[in-house]
Enzyme design. Sequence first.
Site, short mmCIF file in Angstrom:
data_model
loop_
_atom_site.label_atom_id
_atom_site.label_comp_id
_atom_site.label_asym_id
_atom_site.label_seq_id
_atom_site.Cartn_x
_atom_site.Cartn_y
_atom_site.Cartn_z
N GLU D 60 -20.43 -52.78 34.35
CA GLU D 60 -20.93 -51.45 34.02
C GLU D 60 -22.43 -51.31 34.22
O GLU D 60 -22.92 -50.24 34.62
CB GLU D 60 -20.56 -51.07 32.58
CG GLU D 60 -19.05 -50.87 32.36
CD GLU D 60 -18.26 -52.17 32.26
OE1 GLU D 60 -18.87 -53.25 32.15
OE2 GLU D 60 -17.00 -52.10 32.31
N GLN D 82 -15.04 -46.57 31.91
CA GLN D 82 -13.60 -46.43 31.65
C GLN D 82 -13.31 -45.96 30.23
O GLN D 82 -12.40 -45.15 30.03
CB GLN D 82 -12.89 -47.73 31.96
CG GLN D 82 -11.41 -47.56 32.16
CD GLN D 82 -10.81 -48.69 32.99
OE1 GLN D 82 -10.53 -49.75 32.47
NE2 GLN D 82 -10.63 -48.45 34.26
N PHE D 83 -14.05 -46.44 29.28
CA PHE D 83 -13.92 -46.00 27.89
C PHE D 83 -15.31 -46.05 27.26
O PHE D 83 -16.19 -46.78 27.72
CB PHE D 83 -12.97 -46.90 27.09
CG PHE D 83 -11.52 -46.65 27.34
CD1 PHE D 83 -10.81 -45.74 26.56
CD2 PHE D 83 -10.84 -47.31 28.35
CE1 PHE D 83 -9.46 -45.50 26.78
CE2 PHE D 83 -9.49 -47.08 28.58
CZ PHE D 83 -8.80 -46.17 27.79
N ASP D 84 -15.43 -45.33 26.15
CA ASP D 84 -16.66 -45.27 25.37
C ASP D 84 -17.37 -46.61 25.21
O ASP D 84 -18.52 -46.78 25.61
CB ASP D 84 -16.36 -44.66 23.99
CG ASP D 84 -14.94 -44.95 23.53
OD1 ASP D 84 -14.67 -46.08 23.13
OD2 ASP D 84 -14.09 -44.02 23.62
N PHE D 86 -17.10 -49.29 26.64
CA PHE D 86 -17.41 -50.05 27.84
C PHE D 86 -18.61 -49.45 28.57
O PHE D 86 -18.97 -49.90 29.65
CB PHE D 86 -16.17 -50.18 28.72
CG PHE D 86 -14.99 -50.68 27.94
CD1 PHE D 86 -15.17 -51.61 26.91
CD2 PHE D 86 -13.71 -50.20 28.16
CE1 PHE D 86 -14.10 -52.05 26.14
CE2 PHE D 86 -12.64 -50.64 27.40
CZ PHE D 86 -12.83 -51.56 26.39
N TYR D 88 -21.39 -49.60 26.92
CA TYR D 88 -22.51 -50.32 26.30
C TYR D 88 -23.19 -51.35 27.21
O TYR D 88 -24.40 -51.51 27.14
CB TYR D 88 -22.06 -51.00 24.99
CG TYR D 88 -21.48 -50.06 23.96
CD1 TYR D 88 -21.86 -48.72 23.90
CD2 TYR D 88 -20.54 -50.49 23.03
CE1 TYR D 88 -21.32 -47.85 22.94
CE2 TYR D 88 -20.00 -49.64 22.07
CZ TYR D 88 -20.39 -48.33 22.04
OH TYR D 88 -19.86 -47.49 21.10
N HIS D 129 -11.77 -48.69 22.16
CA HIS D 129 -11.32 -47.60 23.03
C HIS D 129 -11.42 -46.23 22.34
O HIS D 129 -10.87 -45.26 22.85
CB HIS D 129 -9.85 -47.81 23.45
CG HIS D 129 -9.64 -48.91 24.44
ND1 HIS D 129 -9.69 -50.22 24.09
CD2 HIS D 129 -9.36 -48.89 25.76
CE1 HIS D 129 -9.43 -50.98 25.16
NE2 HIS D 129 -9.24 -50.19 26.19
C1 LIG Z 1 -16.52 -54.19 29.51
C2 LIG Z 1 -15.18 -53.63 29.83
N1 LIG Z 1 -15.05 -52.80 30.88
C3 LIG Z 1 -13.86 -52.25 31.18
C4 LIG Z 1 -12.74 -52.54 30.42
C5 LIG Z 1 -11.38 -51.92 30.77
N2 LIG Z 1 -10.52 -52.99 31.28
C6 LIG Z 1 -9.67 -53.66 30.47
S1 LIG Z 1 -8.93 -54.93 31.27
C7 LIG Z 1 -9.68 -54.56 32.72
C8 LIG Z 1 -9.42 -55.42 33.93
C9 LIG Z 1 -9.68 -56.86 33.66
O1 LIG Z 1 -9.34 -57.63 34.76
P1 LIG Z 1 -9.36 -59.21 34.73
O2 LIG Z 1 -10.66 -59.68 34.19
O3 LIG Z 1 -8.99 -59.68 36.08
O4 LIG Z 1 -8.28 -59.64 33.66
P2 LIG Z 1 -6.71 -59.32 33.68
O5 LIG Z 1 -6.56 -57.99 33.01
O6 LIG Z 1 -6.25 -59.33 35.09
O7 LIG Z 1 -6.09 -60.38 32.86
C10 LIG Z 1 -10.51 -53.46 32.58
C11 LIG Z 1 -11.33 -52.85 33.66
C12 LIG Z 1 -12.93 -53.39 29.33
N3 LIG Z 1 -11.91 -53.71 28.52
N4 LIG Z 1 -14.15 -53.93 29.07
#
Ligand SMILES: Cc1ncc(C[n+]2csc(CCOP(=O)(O)OP(=O)(O)O)c2C)c(N)n1
Lengths: 361, 361, 324, 324
Positions: D60, D82-84, D86, D88, D129
């Site tokens: 981010e 993507q969400f609030d 996130f 930060y 979230h």
């Molecule tokens: C800092 C942050 N940004 C965005 C998200 C939203 N989000 C949740 S899981 C995900 C993808 C994660 O991918 P990966 O690290 O490959 O792990 P996987 O889900 O494949 O196990 C995202 C973008 C989040 N939870 N935290």
Amino acid sequence: MGQSSDGGVRILAPDGTIEDREAREALDLKDEDLRQIYRFMVVTRKVDLESTALQRQGELAVYPPLIGQEAAQIGSGYALGDDDFVFPSYREVGVAVARGIDLVDYMHFHRGTWHGGIPDPVGKRFGMISVPVGSQPLHAVGWAMGAKLDGKTACAIAYFGDGASSEGDVHEAMNFAGAFGAPVVFFCQNNGWAISVPIERQTAGEIYRRAEGYGFPGVRVDGNDVLAVYRATREAAERARTESTPTLIEAITYRMGPHSTADDRTRYQPEQQIEEWGLRDPIDRYRRFLDTEDVADASFYQEVEEEGKARAAEVRKGIAGAPPRPVEDLFKWVYTGDELPPHLARQRDEALSMLEEDEDA
Amino acid sequence: MGQSSDGGVRILAPDGTIEDREAREALDLKDEDLRQIYRFMVVTRKVDLESTALQRQGELAVYPPLIGQEAAQIGSGYALGDDDFVFPSYREVGVAVARGIDLVDYMHFHRGTWHGGIPDPVGKRFGMISVPVGSQPLHAVGWAMGAKLDGKTACAIAYFGDGASSEGDVHEAMNFAGAFGAPVVFFCQNNGWAISVPIERQTAGEIYRRAEGYGFPGVRVDGNDVLAVYRATREAAERARTESTPTLIEAITYRMGPHSTADDRTRYQPEQQIEEWGLRDPIDRYRRFLDTEDVADASFYQEVEEEGKARAAEVRKGIAGAPPRPVEDLFKWVYTGDELPPHLARQRDEALSMLEEDEDA
Amino acid sequence: MPEVTMGQALTQALRYSLEEDDRVLILGEDVGKLGGVFRITDGLQAEFGEERVFDTPLAEAAIAGVSLGLTMAGWRPVAEMQFDAFSYPALDQVISHMAKWRYRSAGTLSVPVVIRIPEGGGIGAAEHHSESPETYYAHTSGLKVVVPSTALDAFTLLVRSIQDPDPVIFMEPKSRYWSKESGDLSPDGLPIGAARVMREGTHATLIAWGAMVQRGLEAAEAAEEDSVSVEVVDLRTLVPPDLETLAASVRKTGRAIVVHEAPMILGYGAEVVARLMEDAFEYLEAPVLRVTGWDTPYPPATLEEHYLPNVDRILGALERVLTY
Amino acid sequence: MPEVTMGQALTQALRYSLEEDDRVLILGEDVGKLGGVFRITDGLQAEFGEERVFDTPLAEAAIAGVSLGLTMAGWRPVAEMQFDAFSYPALDQVISHMAKWRYRSAGTLSVPVVIRIPEGGGIGAAEHHSESPETYYAHTSGLKVVVPSTALDAFTLLVRSIQDPDPVIFMEPKSRYWSKESGDLSPDGLPIGAARVMREGTHATLIAWGAMVQRGLEAAEAAEEDSVSVEVVDLRTLVPPDLETLAASVRKTGRAIVVHEAPMILGYGAEVVARLMEDAFEYLEAPVLRVTGWDTPYPPATLEEHYLPNVDRILGALERVLTY
Ligand SMILES: Cc1ncc(C[n+]2csc(CCOP(=O)(O)OP(=O)(O)O)c2C)c(N)n1
Ligand SMILES: Cc1ncc(C[n+]2csc(CCOP(=O)(O)OP(=O)(O)O)c2C)c(N)n1
Ligand SMILES: [Mg+2]
Ligand SMILES: [Mg+2]
């Protein structure tokens, strides 16, 4: 190019003799260029020393000297094309010199007349002076992505330090650059120190090898060999512009001055280390090369000496005693447009009325 | 160990035959261990499927399936010692199984009964469930630094995904670990996807090679070969505990399910890719190995099947219909101590009085 | 009576804490040999060793995140952020984890971390070195936010912050590092969560914290020359707020102003006003006014005197509430 | 009259902006093929190509920092967090650079970035979230902070935010994505910086933004059954604040409450109270009260109904100000 044990690739040996003749021959530098590079290095040194003096005299608020890093900065700055875009940290006066930036404009930052850097960063292809360590490579990547979208053949170069390499932003920038094929050169001046923290404590790795993990080339170069730096940057910029391949260059150099004029380095920087590196002065080294190449004579050196002094004097003249900006400037550029939003207009009015009271008093 | 072209080192071939006999012989796993690993994989699969079902039935708020990643999770989890500390992301039910974590406790997170993970993370050596992607490796490094200061011989293992590898925090964590010689294993499950973003767009590099830039070893392992994962983790944990050398393990695996039960992966995940990876199911592969090794008979498989079902049923029984926590819990753990600070006490009183009004109505 | 500067008192507080509790650690950028850019950790590495007082790589999110991990291993880290604006890279770790761990773990984790942040302007520093980020922390539920205003109280508050089982953001008003106070350093002063009346008064209450307490006292003295009696309240703790002391003073005086360096919009002054609205409404004889930094980025050093609340602006606001 | 959901209106606003100005770009995690986890960018990559609508790696700070760089190359990025919670990790880039570039460059840089952030709770989501981080942005001088409450206004505000030459934090109340409104989408609705009266009333003013506007309207309707006439003001823009509309309403009604999801301490309600203190003091017949989320971390989904302001709590506060 030659490969020193851990100091990076070189063309010139520390004593200024040519270590890699093939590489030297292949350089696309005319005699005039060779002289210009020297000129820039000397001007940089003089302006840098003058800036430290100006700070001691209270004309600048604080100043971070770059003494010792002239080869890294002039070598890389000189390798860029007109359309290439520099994203500096806070120690790149040498790059500013190489890029023809108005140094009085620049020094207003250190005087605290205003923030951020030179006016018109986009027109001058010289981005904001970035104090938050490691934050600017992302801007370089963004600009480069944008230039690529426009089909431009230009690259961005992001300057940052060994300390900055530990920041998350620098990692994110390099990964983005790799993923998007952004035309960027990441130029890390490893000057051995991040304030009081030596490189051995900053990381257990070698910074240039980070590039491997992002899928693009990393090069370690002797940062006190201006020709080697020039050549590495030239190649990286070319690769960026024509192949959209980023490069990470780690220039091994040394911070011969304090971190800034506010620093007391006797607390941490070993005398002996300073002395050792003093023997590897990048300007002396390059001058010895020029001497053997026979591209400059005594009158040239004399002229450059004068010019350096003159440029330093210009900076002094332009900056010493420069008045603060008018108080209304405090409110001018928070948002676009001449009309302030009501909450700010109130505050501006109050600030200006305080001034009037002062004048009345 | 054998080296697949890009899928990482293996001991077992995709069809379950032994590809690297020497490595297999060198494993410190008794027959009982081999069976236990299988048991954990099956239990994980069953609990995972049941959890998806529970979400569909409204018993969980959301659930991120790990199907397809059982070898990566059980192989690594089984390789740890009792004192080693797991720092999970949000998809590590398999690791929880291998570490003997109470799965009903765990599932309360996904039901939204409470946040954060299991009670008593320190006692259970299983850290907070970390939804902010990439944020937990720093906690692992901090714990490992602390354990080392205490002279303990234990290591931390940080689980994260391919997407997480792009976050600045993960870089900072690895660099700190290198710089401080923290006993940490960085375990990246590269399952090909970060929600809809495939690994090719996440990075142009190879994740395991990032380690080189931090001065410690990086290994790519076939994440669907439970024995190869076990061995790589075992070695890395040993290196961490005895030499204070971190390791980055990249386990190549595949997310066979949706990102979470809220995801519509038909929008981005190619059917064909799912089918291809379906043929490389880690449990089938391991079972074929067990069959040829003759360490398990039909009654064992039958028993494991029953146990898996029983564990899944336990989870259902424990979680379905579980009531919400009492409203006063909203205020209990903001700060330490039974007495709330005045501003919070006011709010608790208001919240509780609203409840009474509801009851009165 | 011995005289100490706030800087020295803070160093003493760290030394005291390192001595009292061998689980206390100090970490941050340049806190070792250099003793920090403000020398607050001066001499501590030499005294307590490199294991208990150590420099980190240059990465603030890591400093916060690693501190959290250290608490899980039973340590009590005291982390230094070099300047106010350089605490921002750590905000995600602080907001998403540090502030919430105890809550999220249903009380099974304890998070005894202190983050020390030199804050505020008035020292002619370069940009990003003069901000007052207390709002970012005070709005984040689960943190305590503490700001000393004098040397002796700085000692007490820092010792207590390090003893506190919850995460404390400890803001050090850097323009006051060199301010002196006479008296004995005591760990048993007023607790966190208690405001203190610095000067009694009857006509109006001036509420401040950190560097603005001194400015407020100067204004109060100037007002006294016009026979105006100003009560000065030093909040000391922004979270949890001492609602009682605040309301009691304003119930008495009926008029109040609040002074801070941070911008006005959602500076902590807004919270003070809102609390007085709720807890002292019927006693108010004039609106509670805010004297603050402007809603602009922090200006360059040569203009900061026109940005920070000064005695004249404070007196102006006092006059407005007194003549309302 | 056509009916649209807020989600659809936002998609339309993005489409409109991509069509109107070929310098507009959309970037973020999963905004491409997936169309975002809330489908706000649904179909846009297919329509405008991978150069103008693209997925980024998961980082981010980079999304914000790269957006800044793109503006230097003349682009107008619209970035999605993507969400609030996130958003930060990007706070440092937003606070230290995005908010200040125009100022720091003495007006020579223009920073037309929009950061879209789905915010707020009430949808039964997992932790991190459901946060309402508007204070972090509203306190940061140099940003504009915009929060639509209805579908049609979401269209107007997003189009105007993208046209705006300054950085706009655009908060989308995610629990209202599926709310519907009938009427024509128009780029020429009320500008940024203007609040609007959603419902006229005489006895008290209820001030809200985002999802709480609807909750406020429901409460106002319930109050009407008791013959209480509540005026509901939708702020629409938190920064710059519409001081005039706010004060005018409360000068008329003499009583007010402010409702928001974020915690109370330094939630934007504090700023509203402070402004009313200053601009409507003599008209106030009761203290302005705040109905907010508690000063705790956002709770787990099964308890969020006891955290978020609901109609009963709002009515309770209304009663208190009306019977004061
Ligand atoms: C800092 C942050 N940004 C965005 C998200 C939203 N989000 C949740 S899981 C995900 C993808 C994660 O991918 P990966 O690290 O490959 O792990 P996987 O889900 O494949 O196990 C995202 C973008 C989040 N939870 N935290
Ligand atoms: C994010 C951030 N953290 C801390 C600082 C304080 N600081 C300024 S320069 C510096 C050291 C930088 O070292 P390096 O990157 O090696 O660059 P150098 O100063 O050697 O040129 C530090 C810690 C800062 N400016 N920004
Ligand atoms: Mg350095
Ligand atoms: Mg993944």
